[in-house]
Design a protein around this motif. Sequence first.
Motif, short mmCIF file in Angstrom:
data_model
loop_
_atom_site.label_atom_id
_atom_site.label_comp_id
_atom_site.label_asym_id
_atom_site.label_seq_id
_atom_site.Cartn_x
_atom_site.Cartn_y
_atom_site.Cartn_z
N PRO A 1 0.76 -1.09 -0.26
CA PRO A 1 -0.02 -0.01 0.12
C PRO A 1 0.81 1.24 0.12
CG PRO A 1 -0.72 -1.36 1.79
CD PRO A 1 0.48 -1.91 1.04
N ALA A 2 0.26 2.35 -0.78
CA ALA A 2 1.01 3.56 -0.68
C ALA A 2 1.07 4.20 0.73
CB ALA A 2 0.23 4.50 -1.76
N THR A 3 0.49 3.83 1.65
CA THR A 3 0.42 4.17 2.96
C THR A 3 1.61 3.79 3.67
OG1 THR A 3 -0.86 2.89 3.80
CG2 THR A 3 -1.99 4.62 3.50
N GLU A 4 2.51 2.86 3.24
CA GLU A 4 3.27 2.33 4.06
C GLU A 4 4.32 3.37 3.80
OE1 GLU A 4 3.97 -0.28 5.75
OE2 GLU A 4 2.32 -1.05 5.57
N ASN A 5 5.24 3.72 4.77
CA ASN A 5 6.61 4.45 4.81
C ASN A 5 7.72 3.78 4.22
OD1 ASN A 5 8.00 6.89 4.81
ND2 ASN A 5 8.19 7.07 7.03
N ILE A 6 7.77 2.98 3.26
CA ILE A 6 8.79 2.37 2.82
C ILE A 6 8.77 2.26 1.40
CG2 ILE A 6 8.80 0.71 4.71
CD1 ILE A 6 7.21 -1.29 2.97
N ASP A 7 9.99 1.66 1.03
CA ASP A 7 10.18 1.34 -0.55
C ASP A 7 9.73 0.30 -0.88
OD1 ASP A 7 10.86 1.18 -3.18
OD2 ASP A 7 13.34 0.80 -2.76
N PRO A 8 8.56 0.12 -1.79
CA PRO A 8 7.90 -1.15 -2.21
C PRO A 8 8.93 -2.23 -2.56
CG PRO A 8 6.85 0.55 -2.97
CD PRO A 8 8.05 1.00 -2.40
N THR A 9 10.19 -2.02 -3.00
CA THR A 9 10.85 -2.99 -3.81
C THR A 9 11.77 -3.58 -2.83
OG1 THR A 9 12.43 -1.17 -4.52
CG2 THR A 9 10.78 -1.85 -6.06
N SER A 10 12.00 -3.07 -1.64
CA SER A 10 12.85 -3.44 -0.41
C SER A 10 12.72 -4.81 0.10
CB SER A 10 13.23 -2.29 0.61
OG SER A 10 12.01 -2.06 1.20
N PHE A 11 11.76 -5.34 -0.02
CA PHE A 11 11.06 -6.70 0.53
C PHE A 11 11.07 -7.52 -0.38
CE2 PHE A 11 9.94 -3.29 3.54
CZ PHE A 11 10.71 -3.52 4.63
N GLN A 12 11.37 -7.50 -1.44
CA GLN A 12 11.17 -8.44 -2.72
C GLN A 12 12.10 -9.87 -2.47
OE1 GLN A 12 11.62 -6.05 -6.08
NE2 GLN A 12 9.67 -6.62 -6.77
N HIS A 13 13.26 -9.51 -1.86
CA HIS A 13 14.16 -10.75 -1.72
C HIS A 13 13.53 -11.91 -0.94
CE1 HIS A 13 17.69 -12.82 -0.49
NE2 HIS A 13 18.43 -12.46 -1.47
N PRO A 14 13.93 -13.02 -1.05
CA PRO A 14 13.31 -14.04 -0.16
C PRO A 14 13.43 -14.26 1.25
CG PRO A 14 14.33 -14.97 -2.14
CD PRO A 14 14.46 -13.64 -2.22
N TYR A 15 14.32 -13.33 1.59
CA TYR A 15 14.91 -13.35 3.11
C TYR A 15 13.94 -12.54 3.96
CZ TYR A 15 17.22 -11.21 7.05
OH TYR A 15 17.47 -10.97 8.32
N TYR A 16 12.99 -11.90 3.29
CA TYR A 16 11.96 -11.34 3.97
C TYR A 16 10.84 -12.01 3.90
CZ TYR A 16 15.26 -7.36 3.60
OH TYR A 16 16.42 -6.55 3.76
N TRP A 17 10.24 -13.04 2.91
CA TRP A 17 9.01 -13.51 2.82
C TRP A 17 9.16 -15.18 3.05
CZ3 TRP A 17 8.97 -16.62 -1.31
CH2 TRP A 17 9.56 -16.27 -2.26
N ALA A 18 10.14 -15.40 2.70
CA ALA A 18 10.23 -17.26 2.66
C ALA A 18 10.24 -17.81 3.94
CB ALA A 18 11.34 -17.54 1.59
N PRO A 19 10.80 -17.40 4.86
CA PRO A 19 11.09 -18.29 6.12
C PRO A 19 9.55 -18.45 6.81
CG PRO A 19 12.41 -16.13 6.26
CD PRO A 19 11.45 -15.98 5.21
N PHE A 20 8.65 -17.94 6.80
CA PHE A 20 7.55 -18.39 7.19
C PHE A 20 6.57 -19.23 6.84
CE2 PHE A 20 8.69 -13.76 7.74
CZ PHE A 20 8.42 -13.75 9.14
N ILE A 21 6.03 -20.09 7.72
CA ILE A 21 5.35 -21.32 7.56
C ILE A 21 3.77 -21.34 8.26
CG2 ILE A 21 6.84 -22.85 6.43
CD1 ILE A 21 6.89 -24.35 9.00
N LEU A 22 2.94 -21.78 7.68
CA LEU A 22 1.64 -21.83 8.61
C LEU A 22 1.67 -23.38 9.27
CD1 LEU A 22 -0.80 -20.11 9.46
CD2 LEU A 22 -1.91 -21.64 7.62
N ILE A 23 1.43 -23.53 10.54
CA ILE A 23 1.38 -24.85 11.39
C ILE A 23 0.18 -25.04 11.78
CG2 ILE A 23 2.26 -26.09 13.12
CD1 ILE A 23 4.99 -24.41 13.19
N GLY A 24 -0.53 -26.05 11.44
CA GLY A 24 -1.89 -26.24 11.79
C GLY A 24 -2.67 -26.14 10.58
N ASN A 25 -3.83 -26.50 10.83
CA ASN A 25 -4.87 -26.42 9.81
C ASN A 25 -5.22 -25.06 9.34
OD1 ASN A 25 -6.95 -27.13 7.86
ND2 ASN A 25 -8.19 -27.88 9.22
#
Length: 79
Positions: A52-76
Motif C-alpha cells: 500500500p502507498a500508505t507504507e513509509n517504505i520502498d515497496p521494492t525493498s522486501f522482494q528478496h526471499p529473505y523477507y518472505w520465505a522463512p514463514f510457514i503456517l503450522i496447523g490447519n
Amino acid sequence: MQPAIATLWKVDDRGTQVLMDEFYQFLETDASIVLAQALRQAQISLIEAQLPATENIDPTSFQHPYYWAPFILIGNGLD
C-alpha cells in the motif's frame, strides 16, 4: 490446535512487520479467505512489490526471499 505462523530462521523485524500487516489486511478485507491463502497473498505482495502507498517504505525493498520465505503456517490453515 489453532494454526500459527512460525519460522526457525533469523528474520528482519521491519520485513516481518510488513508481511504481517499484509497478512492481516487480507484477513480483514475478505472474510472468506483461509489463513494459508492470506499468508500466500501477503508473500506475493512482497514479491511483486505491491504494498500500500500508505507504507513509509520502498515497496521494492522486501522482494528478496529473505523477507518472505522463512514463514510457514503450522496447523490447519484451511479453516
